[in-house]
Design a protein around this motif. Structure first.
Motif, PDB file in Angstrom:
ATOM      1  N   ASN A  52     -26.175  27.261 -41.349  1.00  0.00           N
ATOM      2  CA  ASN A  52     -25.130  26.976 -42.034  1.00  0.00           C
ATOM      3  C   ASN A  52     -24.193  28.058 -42.217  1.00  0.00           C
ATOM      4  N   ASP A  68     -26.722  21.777 -40.617  1.00  0.00           N
ATOM      5  CA  ASP A  68     -27.524  20.826 -41.398  1.00  0.00           C
ATOM      6  C   ASP A  68     -26.460  19.613 -41.521  1.00  0.00           C
ATOM      7  N   SER A  69     -26.963  18.387 -41.729  1.00  0.00           N
ATOM      8  CA  SER A  69     -26.027  17.211 -41.851  1.00  0.00           C
ATOM      9  C   SER A  69     -26.491  16.867 -43.240  1.00  0.00           C
ATOM     10  N   VAL A  70     -27.408  17.215 -44.023  1.00  0.00           N
ATOM     11  CA  VAL A  70     -27.932  17.090 -45.180  1.00  0.00           C
ATOM     12  C   VAL A  70     -27.293  18.391 -45.858  1.00  0.00           C
ATOM     13  N   GLU A  71     -26.793  17.876 -47.160  1.00  0.00           N
ATOM     14  CA  GLU A  71     -26.339  18.936 -47.945  1.00  0.00           C
ATOM     15  C   GLU A  71     -27.161  19.708 -48.995  1.00  0.00           C
ATOM     16  N   GLY A  72     -26.887  20.707 -49.250  1.00  0.00           N
ATOM     17  CA  GLY A  72     -27.696  21.300 -50.590  1.00  0.00           C
ATOM     18  C   GLY A  72     -28.835  22.245 -50.218  1.00  0.00           C
TER      19      GLY A  72
END
Length: 207
Positions: A52, A68-72
């Protein structure tokens, strides 16, 4: 392309190394990531790096960088999903993942993971080493993952699943056993003390 792609997982925060990209730390003239790349490349048909932030900092690796396509910072499963999405675009059927901070993993990792999955009839395989308490200790960042399960993984992440084995165990997971001769092949560099040990392993020629 049909077959298996490799994905180096480097999406973590490296808190125990003081933050930053520990995979870029030098070990014997090469960065940790370069050592992982060079071990994985002969085992797969194509390779990408899951990381990232600004991808330009990894330019010297010569690999496509997938975020990542998923945040956090959702953990390794988010990196697996990013790798599966990338591999789908390559026409691959599977990916093999390796952690960016583990420079001595087996040179036959991909073949043995694939064999474990196929011989057991399970869709996923994870590397494992002997453990005196648990019998086998699984290494969830070293796995063989089918592209066909990527939408299921996307849903699981959206529902809050973060622990790798919480998802893999739903689908059936084989264990590919690797014995430890001299040093743990999945030894990873988490702390400055670990880097000292990694240099010792390299000097001993045990890797």
């Amino acid at each position: 392309m049909s077959g298996t792609c490799g994905v180096i997982l480097a999406g973590g925060l490296s808190r125990r190394m003081g933050g930053g990209d520990k995979g870029l730390l030098e070990l014997g003239g090469l960065s940790l990531m370069e050592r992982v790349r060079d071990r994985l490349a002969p085992q797969v048909e194509a390779m990408a790096l899951n990381a990232n932030g600004d991808p330009a900092r990894f330019a010297e690796l010569g690999l496509p960088v997938v975020a990542d396509s998923v945040e956090g910072f959702a953990g390794p499963l988010a990196g697996v999903l990013a790798g599966l999405d990338w591999a789908a675009g390559q026409g691959a059927t599977h990916i093999v993942t390796a952690a960016a901070d583990t420079p001595f993993f087996p040179r036959d990792l991909a073949d043995r993971l694939r064999t474990a999955a196929e011989s057991s009839g399970q869709p996923i395989a994870l590397a494992a080493t002997p453990d005196p308490e648990r019998g086998l200790a699984r290494h969830p960042t070293f796995g063989y993952w089918p592209v066909a399960l990527r939408e299921d993984l996307r849903r699981a992440l959206a529902e809050g699943t973060r622990k790798v084995v919480a998802w893999t165990d739903r689908h059936g997971t084989a264990a590919a056993r690797f014995d430890c001769a001299g040093h743990d092949p999945f030894f990873n560099v988490n702390t400055p003390e670990d880097m000292i040990r990694a240099k010792e392993i390299l000097k001993e020629g045990a890797a």
